[in-house]
Write a protein that holds these residues in place. Structure first.
Motif, PDB file in Angstrom:
ATOM      1  N   GLU A  71       0.830  -1.202   0.000  1.00  0.00           N
ATOM      2  CA  GLU A  71       0.000   0.000   0.000  1.00  0.00           C
ATOM      3  C   GLU A  71       0.868   1.257   0.000  1.00  0.00           C
ATOM      4  OE1 GLU A  71      -3.948   1.791   2.211  1.00  0.00           O
ATOM      5  OE2 GLU A  71      -2.923   0.057   3.062  1.00  0.00           O
ATOM      6  N   ALA A 109       1.153   4.260  -2.815  1.00  0.00           N
ATOM      7  CA  ALA A 109       0.957   5.650  -2.421  1.00  0.00           C
ATOM      8  C   ALA A 109       2.091   6.530  -2.951  1.00  0.00           C
ATOM      9  CB  ALA A 109       0.873   5.746  -0.896  1.00  0.00           C
ATOM     10  N   ILE A 134      -5.936  -2.742  -3.621  1.00  0.00           N
ATOM     11  CA  ILE A 134      -5.625  -1.490  -2.910  1.00  0.00           C
ATOM     12  C   ILE A 134      -6.049  -0.278  -3.732  1.00  0.00           C
ATOM     13  CG2 ILE A 134      -3.723  -0.050  -2.078  1.00  0.00           C
ATOM     14  CD1 ILE A 134      -2.252  -2.648  -1.327  1.00  0.00           C
ATOM     15  N   ARG A 157      -9.812   0.031  -3.622  1.00  0.00           N
ATOM     16  CA  ARG A 157     -10.292   0.432  -2.295  1.00  0.00           C
ATOM     17  C   ARG A 157      -9.998   1.895  -2.011  1.00  0.00           C
ATOM     18  NH1 ARG A 157      -7.498  -2.333   2.754  1.00  0.00           N
ATOM     19  NH2 ARG A 157      -5.933  -0.808   2.144  1.00  0.00           N
ATOM     20  N   THR A 158      -8.858   2.394  -2.505  1.00  0.00           N
ATOM     21  CA  THR A 158      -8.498   3.800  -2.271  1.00  0.00           C
ATOM     22  C   THR A 158      -8.967   4.719  -3.392  1.00  0.00           C
ATOM     23  OG1 THR A 158      -6.337   3.397  -3.305  1.00  0.00           O
ATOM     24  CG2 THR A 158      -6.485   3.163  -0.905  1.00  0.00           C
ATOM     25  N   LYS A 217      -8.043   4.910  -6.484  1.00  0.00           N
ATOM     26  CA  LYS A 217      -6.947   5.464  -7.288  1.00  0.00           C
ATOM     27  C   LYS A 217      -6.731   4.679  -8.586  1.00  0.00           C
ATOM     28  CE  LYS A 217      -5.777   8.489  -4.096  1.00  0.00           C
ATOM     29  NZ  LYS A 217      -5.988   9.935  -4.280  1.00  0.00           N
TER      30      LYS A 217
END
Length: 536
Positions: free
Chosen positions: A171, A175, A195, A198-199, A201
């Motif tokens: 993660e 980022a 990930i 979920r974020t 992005k």
């Protein structure tokens, strides 16, 4: 006696302290056995610490899978979520019995023993959507790449000329990529997608290079640990009874494989379906072949009918054309024949000689015009389009009519945009315009305040030329015959001028539009509507 008592007490202490571990190691079946399993605390959807109703819960595919294995083999299980590097060191130090999910590779195989693979895992390269220079592992050379510390991605890249940025979780690697601090991130394919979704992005990041180094995903234990047998037995059991499929479907949507019973149960259904499809396909092929034969048969019949109709139409058109030509040629020939027959008797008559010298050349010129127009229609030369200013084209044509316009006192007005270009065969369009201007000048002959207006520019995105005369105009009943051969309202017209002009204009993709009312004059518009003229 005291010595014996000391030995007994010592043996009791040793047995009390080490018996559970020894029993566990050799696979005995005591009443209470616990498996301590380490895992990554942030590796979704495989294993991760999640917050649910304010409580921290360790969950994921690996967690549910190992719970099912423990239940199947009669063990209890305790999970220790740790940073990935710490989880591996905990196994090295013997603080845990296993690491729940570890991708197999040859370097790790020197340190650990691996269970049977329960799925296939692969690496992926994640880059921002505007990145075009990276499409494979080899393209990472010289770029800043984020990887999780001690993960497979780290070992895959550590010996390459890549600027590695080590993180504690995948993660964190993603980022860094999203924030533009690195050029790429390399890690587990499914985890990365999870990930990013979920974020929220995933719209800014893309995956390149396809699946990289696909390998088995296993339970890892210390080398030589007999617990490996327990894990393999449990994995085989939950795959056999369908539990594995349910857990996989929960986290990934569909199982990578089905148990043997599934295939046995559905094989006969699939086989029956194939047989039905084969029969239907055979029937369909036969029907299709029959229809093809019928269509071919009907097509040949229609083709024969069309050919017969075309031959009939051609013969009718040819007969009409020959009749018109014969009529048009016979008229001047009759006049010439009459003059020739009277020549011996009236040669000494000055008035006769004046008439014969006037009318015979006119009739001969008329015959010559008919022949030339027919040749232009029957044997058109190859079109050679070229870009030319519309104004220059008009100037070249108007030279022929300067004397006639001056002699008749015609008010000539020309307004043409000098920047307008057209793509045409200049010789052919010159012939078209000469015929149109000749008709216009003849139309205003004898008209008081004769006027001729020529304008040109762009209309609806296309070049155009408009010629207006204030002559007598064209009667409504004659307008539909304007472009037919040998139709003319003039006493000595051939009726081929507009017909040939229409054919030449059509070959140059130019429309001729005629608007006329009897007594109100005539407007002829040429619209240069080809794609080349749009570009021009």
């Amino acid at each position: 006696m005291v010595y014996r008592l000391y030995l007994v007490v010592l043996a009791f202490i040793v047995t009390f302290c080490f018996w559970p571990v020894a029993a566990l190691a050799i696979g005995e079946n005591p009443d209470h056995r616990v498996l301590i399993v380490a895992g990554d605390e942030n590796f979704p959807p495989y294993e991760f610490v999640d917050s649910i109703d304010g409580s921290q819960v360790y969950r994921g595919f690996n967690v549910d899978l190992l719970k099912a294995v423990a239940l199947s083999t009669g063990y209890e299980i305790q999970f220790r979520p740790l940073p990935w590097a710490e989880a591996m060191r905990a196994l090295d130090r013997g603080e845990v019995h296993a690491v729940g999910g570890m991708k197999y590779n040859s370097e790790r195989d020197k340190r650990y023993d691996f269970s049977e693979a329960y799925m296939t895992n692969s690496l992926a390269i994640f880059v921002r959507k505007d990145m075009q220079a990276i499409a494979s592992i080899d393209d990472l050379t010289g770029y800043k790449v984020a990887v999780q510390k001690d993960a497979v991605s780290y070992y895959r890249l550590k010996d390459l000329p890549v600027h590695l940025w080590l993180t504690s979780s995948q993660e964190e690697t993603l980022a860094l990529l999203v924030n533009g601090e690195v050029d790429a991130a390399v890690g587990n394919h499914l985890t990365g997608k999870y990930i990013l979704q979920r974020t929220n992005k995933h719209e800014n990041i893309k995956i390149v290079g396809g699946a990289i180094d696909p390998e088995g995903y296993c339970v890892a234990v210390q080398e030589g640990d007999p617990l490996l047998v327990v894990f393999n037995r449990g994995l085989a059991d939950i795959k056999q009874n369908g539990t594995y499929d349910k857990i996989y479907a929960k986290w990934f949507g569909e199982p990578v494989d089905y148990p043997v019973q599934y295939y046995k149960r559905n094989f006969s259904i699939a086989l029956g379906g194939v047989v039905v499809l084969v029969v239907v396909a055979a029937v369909f092929i036969q029907i299709n072949l029959y229809l093809q034969r019928e269509v071919k048969k009907r097509t040949l019949e229609i083709q024969k009918i069309n050919e017969e109709l075309q031959r009939k139409d051609k013969m009718e058109a040819l007969g009409k054309l020959v009749a018109c030509i014969a009529h048009e040629i016979r008229t001047p020939l009759t006049s010439i024949k009459t003059f020739v027959e009277l020549l011996p008797a009236k040669y000494d008559n000055p008035l006769f000689r004046e008439k014969i010298s006037q009318f015979v050349p006119q009739e001969v010129e008329r015959l010559n015009t008919i022949v030339n127009d027919l040749l232009s229609y029957a044997n058109p030369r190859k079109i050679e389009r070229e870009t030319t200013p519309l104004k220059r084209l008009i100037d070249n044509v108007m030279v022929f009519f300067a004397d006639a316009i001056a002699r008749q006192g015609i008010d000539l007005q020309i307004d043409i945009n000098e920047e307008v270009l057209v793509q045409v065969d200049r010789q052919q369009m010159k012939q078209v315009m000469i015929n149109i201007f000749l008709n216009a000048i003849q139309a205003v002959e004898g008209t008081e305040h004769a006027k001729l207006t020529v304008s040109g520019g762009i209309m609806d995105g296309l070049p155009y030329l408009a010629i207006f005369d204030n002559g007598a105009g064209i009667a409504e009943e004659n307008r539909k015959f304007l472009f037919e051969p040998f139709f003319s309202t003039k006493d000595r017209g051939t009726g081929l001028g507009l017909f040939v002009s229409y054919q030449l204009a059509k070959q140059n993709r130019v429309d001729i539009r005629i608007d006329s009312q009897a007594g109100s004059g005539t407007r002829v518009t040429l619209l240069f509507n080809s794609e080349e003229n749009e570009d021009a």
